[in-house]
Design a protein around this motif. Sequence first.
Motif, PDB file in Angstrom:
ATOM      1  N   PHE A  16       0.832  -1.208   0.000  1.00  7.34           N
ATOM      2  CA  PHE A  16       0.000   0.000   0.000  1.00  7.34           C
ATOM      3  C   PHE A  16       0.866   1.258   0.000  1.00  7.34           C
ATOM      4  CE2 PHE A  16      -1.737   3.276   2.951  1.00  7.34           C
ATOM      5  CZ  PHE A  16      -2.624   3.861   2.054  1.00  7.34           C
ATOM      6  N   LEU A  17       1.873   1.289   0.854  1.00  9.05           N
ATOM      7  CA  LEU A  17       2.713   2.470   0.979  1.00  9.05           C
ATOM      8  C   LEU A  17       3.404   2.805  -0.336  1.00  9.05           C
ATOM      9  CD1 LEU A  17       4.035   4.650   2.723  1.00  9.05           C
ATOM     10  CD2 LEU A  17       5.738   2.966   3.426  1.00  9.05           C
ATOM     11  N   VAL A  18       4.021   1.816  -0.968  1.00 10.54           N
ATOM     12  CA  VAL A  18       4.756   2.066  -2.215  1.00 10.54           C
ATOM     13  C   VAL A  18       3.786   2.401  -3.345  1.00 10.54           C
ATOM     14  CG1 VAL A  18       6.317   1.051  -3.926  1.00 10.54           C
ATOM     15  CG2 VAL A  18       6.662   0.599  -1.489  1.00 10.54           C
ATOM     16  N   THR A  19       2.632   1.760  -3.381  1.00 11.43           N
ATOM     17  CA  THR A  19       1.647   2.069  -4.419  1.00 11.43           C
ATOM     18  C   THR A  19       1.155   3.498  -4.284  1.00 11.43           C
ATOM     19  OG1 THR A  19       0.915  -0.241  -4.505  1.00 11.43           O
ATOM     20  CG2 THR A  19      -0.572   1.406  -5.424  1.00 11.43           C
ATOM     21  N   ALA A  20       0.918   3.939  -3.057  1.00  6.40           N
ATOM     22  CA  ALA A  20       0.473   5.314  -2.826  1.00  6.40           C
ATOM     23  C   ALA A  20       1.545   6.314  -3.254  1.00  6.40           C
ATOM     24  CB  ALA A  20       0.120   5.510  -1.353  1.00  6.40           C
ATOM     25  N   GLU A  21       2.802   5.987  -3.004  1.00  5.03           N
ATOM     26  CA  GLU A  21       3.890   6.912  -3.350  1.00  5.03           C
ATOM     27  C   GLU A  21       4.184   6.911  -4.842  1.00  5.03           C
ATOM     28  OE1 GLU A  21       7.036   5.588  -0.811  1.00  5.03           O
ATOM     29  OE2 GLU A  21       6.391   6.863   0.860  1.00  5.03           O
ATOM     30  N   GLU A  22       4.056   5.743  -5.483  1.00  2.00           N
ATOM     31  CA  GLU A  22       4.360   5.651  -6.916  1.00  2.00           C
ATOM     32  C   GLU A  22       3.182   6.096  -7.785  1.00  2.00           C
ATOM     33  OE1 GLU A  22       7.180   4.980  -8.332  1.00  2.00           O
ATOM     34  OE2 GLU A  22       8.307   4.481  -6.525  1.00  2.00           O
ATOM     35  N   GLY A  23       1.963   5.932  -7.286  1.00  2.00           N
ATOM     36  CA  GLY A  23       0.798   6.403  -8.021  1.00  2.00           C
ATOM     37  C   GLY A  23       0.175   5.398  -8.965  1.00  2.00           C
ATOM     38  N   SER A  24       0.790   4.222  -9.111  1.00  2.99           N
ATOM     39  CA  SER A  24       0.209   3.193  -9.971  1.00  2.99           C
ATOM     40  C   SER A  24       0.726   1.831  -9.534  1.00  2.99           C
ATOM     41  CB  SER A  24       0.558   3.432 -11.442  1.00  2.99           C
ATOM     42  OG  SER A  24       1.917   3.147 -11.698  1.00  2.99           O
TER      43      SER A  24
END
Length: 294
Positions: A16-24
């Motif tokens: 979740f954290l990395v997806t939120a930061e990367e945007g996709s």
Amino acid sequence: MEWKRSAFDWNQARAFLVTAEEGSLSAAARALGLTQPTLSRQVAGLEEALGVTLFERTSRALLLTQSGVELLVHFRTMGDAANTISVAATGQSEAVTGHVLISATDMMATYFLPPILKKLSKIAPDLQIEIIASNEVSDLRRREADIAIRHGRPTDEALIAKRLRDTTAHLFASKQYLDEVGRPKSHADLSELTFVGFDQPELRLGLMASRGVNLTTANFNFSTSSATLMLELVRQGFGIGILPVEVGAAYPELENPFSAFEPLSIETWLVAHRELKTNLRIRVVFDLLAEGIG
């Protein structure tokens, strides 16, 4: 919202954290080295465990829901804590071996680091040193580097910083170029000459104007984000550049075209994470860099 302790899965939280930061999902999957379906399952599993929807899925991107925005703050704290644990764990080794990652500008890496690293190779021959030569600031808390050499004081209190000796940057141009265009005798003369830009020239216009040199972007026929390339362009007569005095003075074909120009001050800071400072191999490199540069 109830989340049982036994249901906690750090892999889902990290997804979740990395997806939120990367945007996709695709970008996050690349960052984590996972397949996109695996990452999608982890995010969905977290949503199920929490009983909330974290993302609105559109045709173009993932958008955080209000719940996702509120929870992201807490998950970032968890991510920082995980990084801190990793940092502390690396400090357990007291042997001067292993890998050390140094971040520095391309100018610093090319012209200042080699003699220091040569001395380091004699003191600690088993160290593996990796150098990021980039003008981008590395995020030490996310382990993008172990040690960074910066030209500005860090604001993050989690970092430890040592100010090294300051230097100055001066105007330099090749003697060949000045023989062709003439040596300026005033600030107005200087404003008529060609400059080699570093980064975006328009960002430097105000700085030059504060020193009595009124330039426009038309003065910069060539610009680059690489300081080492800028030096080479200056050496080959493309125009005037602003260089650290130690670098410019090292080339006999260069000279200061206008000594009345007020030099620019350059600070130099050596930065590391507080926990990494207790690691022997990091401390050895940190101290040697401090001695060699400062």
